[in-house]
Design a protein around this motif. Structure first.
Motif, mmCIF file in Angstrom:
data_model
loop_
_atom_site.group_PDB
_atom_site.id
_atom_site.type_symbol
_atom_site.label_atom_id
_atom_site.label_comp_id
_atom_site.label_asym_id
_atom_site.label_seq_id
_atom_site.Cartn_x
_atom_site.Cartn_y
_atom_site.Cartn_z
ATOM 1 N N ARG A 97 8.381 -5.024 4.754
ATOM 2 C CA ARG A 97 9.001 -5.730 3.604
ATOM 3 C C ARG A 97 8.325 -7.128 3.601
ATOM 4 N NH1 ARG A 97 10.550 -1.637 1.367
ATOM 5 N NH2 ARG A 97 12.925 -0.869 1.534
ATOM 6 N N PHE A 98 7.964 -7.505 4.807
ATOM 7 C CA PHE A 98 7.327 -9.062 4.690
ATOM 8 C C PHE A 98 6.102 -8.870 4.018
ATOM 9 C CE2 PHE A 98 3.868 -11.658 6.425
ATOM 10 C CZ PHE A 98 4.167 -12.589 5.968
ATOM 11 N N LEU A 99 5.048 -7.649 4.257
ATOM 12 C CA LEU A 99 3.988 -7.383 3.307
ATOM 13 C C LEU A 99 4.148 -7.066 2.099
ATOM 14 C CD1 LEU A 99 2.121 -5.290 6.157
ATOM 15 C CD2 LEU A 99 1.540 -7.714 5.595
ATOM 16 N N GLN A 100 5.127 -6.498 1.837
ATOM 17 C CA GLN A 100 5.461 -6.080 0.312
ATOM 18 C C GLN A 100 5.813 -7.549 -0.337
ATOM 19 O OE1 GLN A 100 8.536 -3.455 1.257
ATOM 20 N NE2 GLN A 100 7.398 -1.705 0.640
ATOM 21 N N LYS A 101 6.663 -8.375 0.092
ATOM 22 C CA LYS A 101 6.890 -9.511 -0.500
ATOM 23 C C LYS A 101 5.732 -10.439 -0.700
ATOM 24 C CE LYS A 101 11.223 -8.520 -1.000
ATOM 25 N NZ LYS A 101 11.872 -8.067 -2.421
ATOM 26 N N ALA A 102 4.733 -10.302 0.030
ATOM 27 C CA ALA A 102 3.778 -11.265 0.123
ATOM 28 C C ALA A 102 2.621 -10.649 -0.735
ATOM 29 C CB ALA A 102 3.264 -11.442 1.634
ATOM 30 N N ASP A 103 2.851 -9.229 -1.522
ATOM 31 C CA ASP A 103 1.972 -8.757 -2.470
ATOM 32 C C ASP A 103 0.719 -8.225 -1.573
ATOM 33 O OD1 ASP A 103 2.949 -8.494 -4.803
ATOM 34 O OD2 ASP A 103 2.392 -10.374 -5.514
#
Length: 508
Positions: free
Chosen positions: A196-202
């Protein structure tokens, strides 16, 4: 029984691993927008803080509170007619995740779910809970399951070393540098936090997973993978389009019947193979331009965001640039192909078009020695991969972007013949291309074959078949098919045909 007691008993019956997964599926990263009740407020606190505190404290209190809040919201929620809200979407995702994990709360109001599905205009087939699950999240779950706690810990260490990426992120500091992921459920919470962190960071999405793959590649294989799994196996699972569970996708069949012998056979074959593959299918006989516009408008409805792929068969007469519709009007092939991939509900999902029509009148006739082939040889050089890599550009994360995507990306167009040539058909069975394509797809279910592998086999198979024109000249010729691919991942056929569940009015 008091609802508070019911919720407490329900939570106590769920294992820590399933709680982590339920939280992950419920905080789906790609929720549609804009929607009624949604806004641009950063959901960082809601989606990452509970995971971070659970990992840091080895305590599921915050995840329990999150799940309690969801249940209470749904309990008080009144389904509003017509308008589709953010809560509608979340309710369906929550229900499908509970059903998938076999932890459906006994007090969950299934009538509300049925009412929400009515708002989405879902058919009986579409009320299968598996449609509501996000295939990309299911793939990530499998990746997590293939890793040991030590493997996820190594991914975390590698992520922490990327100072530019983690700078100023409070939840990263909450977890700390060294993590003990061994207690039950903590490995899952840490892995899902990373995702989720990598997704939110695009940095990753359902198609672009390179950044996550690089983290996994830095793990030590001997200590990071569950028994029977390898690093390569785990990474490879991310290199396919996510099309887990039923349905495999949505299939649109458009077929002009007028003046095309065997057209009904084409419809029957394509319907049979699409259902065999586990697709939900819609057929349009004798389409006109108005029909096409109506179908495009239909596909923009919110329910289609739940599908993991889109396939279209278009069968008609045609020439080099256009296709003939049922009313005798023509449409440009290029216009048709470029108008569908831009539909937002299928962005970042594989879109396959089978274009079955003549593209001219030329024939590859077999006369004399024309079909005798010649062989050629090539020289091969053994160059070490390390040497090649040392001579290549160093592409850093700072010059990568996954936010903007060309509309035609993730699209494959398969043509029944090459430009300016005929597309052959049999009087009773319709298009020979359709026949062979359906046969080969049916034969390759459960063999782990990709669509492009099957299309290559189809190209070989079709080009072996001698066809004959139906005019007085009776010319024997061969047909050559081909495809244009803008795929960024591999699309595999399902290993098994997932049967439909018996669903009618309300979910079970």
């Amino acid at each position: 029984m008091d609802e508070v007691i019911q919720v407490t008993q329900w939570l106590s019956s769920i294992t820590p691993r399933k709680k982590a997964k339920l939280f992950f599926f419920t905080t789906h990263a790609d929720a549609p927008s804009p929607m009624v009740g949604s806004n641009d407020v950063d959901t960082h606190e809601e989606t990452q803080l509970p995971l971070a505190t659970t990992v840091a404290l080895h305590n599921f209190k915050n995840i329990d509170e999150f799940l309690k809040k969801k249940v209470n919201t749904f309990s008080c929620y009144n389904v509003i007619e017509n308008e589709i809200t953010k809560t509608d979407y979340e309710y369906l995702r929550f229900y499908s995740a509970c059903k998938y994990l076999d932890v459906v709360p006994p007090f969950l109001d299934l009538e509300k779910i049925s009412a929400i599905q009515n708002k989405f205009e879902m058919t009986d087939e579409e009320r299968d809970y598996r449609l509501l699950l996000d295939s990309a999240d299911l793939v990530l779950e499998k990746v997590c399951d293939s890793l040991k706690p030590a493997g996820v810990s190594q991914m975390w260490t590698a992520l922490r070393k990327d100072r530019n990426l983690i700078r100023g992120v409070k939840t990263i500091d909450i977890i700390g540098f060294f993590v003990d992921p061994n207690p039950t459920g903590i490995k899952e919470c840490l892995f899902f936090f990373i995702v989720r962190f990598l997704q939110k960071a695009d940095k990753i999405n359902r198609v672009n997973t390179n950044r996550l793959e690089r983290l996994i590649a830095q793990c030590d294989e001997s200590s990071s993978c569950e028994e029977g799994k390898t690093i390569d196996f785990t990474i490879d699972s991310l290199r396919f389009y996510p099309t887990e569970l039923y349905p495999f996708g949505f299939c649109l069949i458009m077929c002009v019947i007028e003046g095309r012998d065997g057209a009904m056979q084409e419809i029957e074959k394509t319907m049979e193979i699409s259902r065999h593959l586990g697709m939900i299918t819609h057929t349009e006989k004798n389409p006109t331009k108005e029909t096409i516009e109506l179908v495009k408008k239909e596909l923009m409805k919110p329910k289609y965001q739940f599908y993991s792929s889109f396939t279209c068969w278009f069968m008609s007469h045609g020439d080099s640039n256009s296709m003939v519709l049922a009313d005798g009007e023509t449409i440009e092939r290029e216009w048709f192909l470029t108008s569908f991939p831009d539909i937002s509900t299928f962005q970042l999902k594989p879109k396959v078009f089978f274009m079955v029509s003549c593209r001219g009148a030329n024939k590859f006739s077999l006369k004399g020695d024309e079909f005798e082939g010649q062989s050629a040889t090539c020289d091969y050089y053994d160059i070490g991969s390390a040497l090649i890599r040392n001579r290549m550009l160093d592409i850093t994360d700072s010059v990568r972007d996954i936010s903007y995507v060309q509309p035609m990306m993730d699209t494959l167009v398969a043509y029944s013949t090459i430009l300016d040539h005929l597309s052959g058909r049999a009087n009773t069975h319709g298009s020979i291309y359709v026949d062979r394509a359906c046969v080969l797809m049916s034969e390759n279910i459960s063999r782990g074959r990709s669509l492009t592998e099957i299309l290559e086999h189809l190209s070989q198979d079709l080009h072996e078949i001698l066809q004959e024109t139906m005019d007085e000249d009776r010319i024997v010729y061969k047909q050559a098919c081909h495809y244009d691919s803008f795929f960024r991942k591999t699309l595999k056929l399902p290993y098994t045909r997932h049967p439909k569940e018996d669903v009618h009015s309300a979910p079970q």
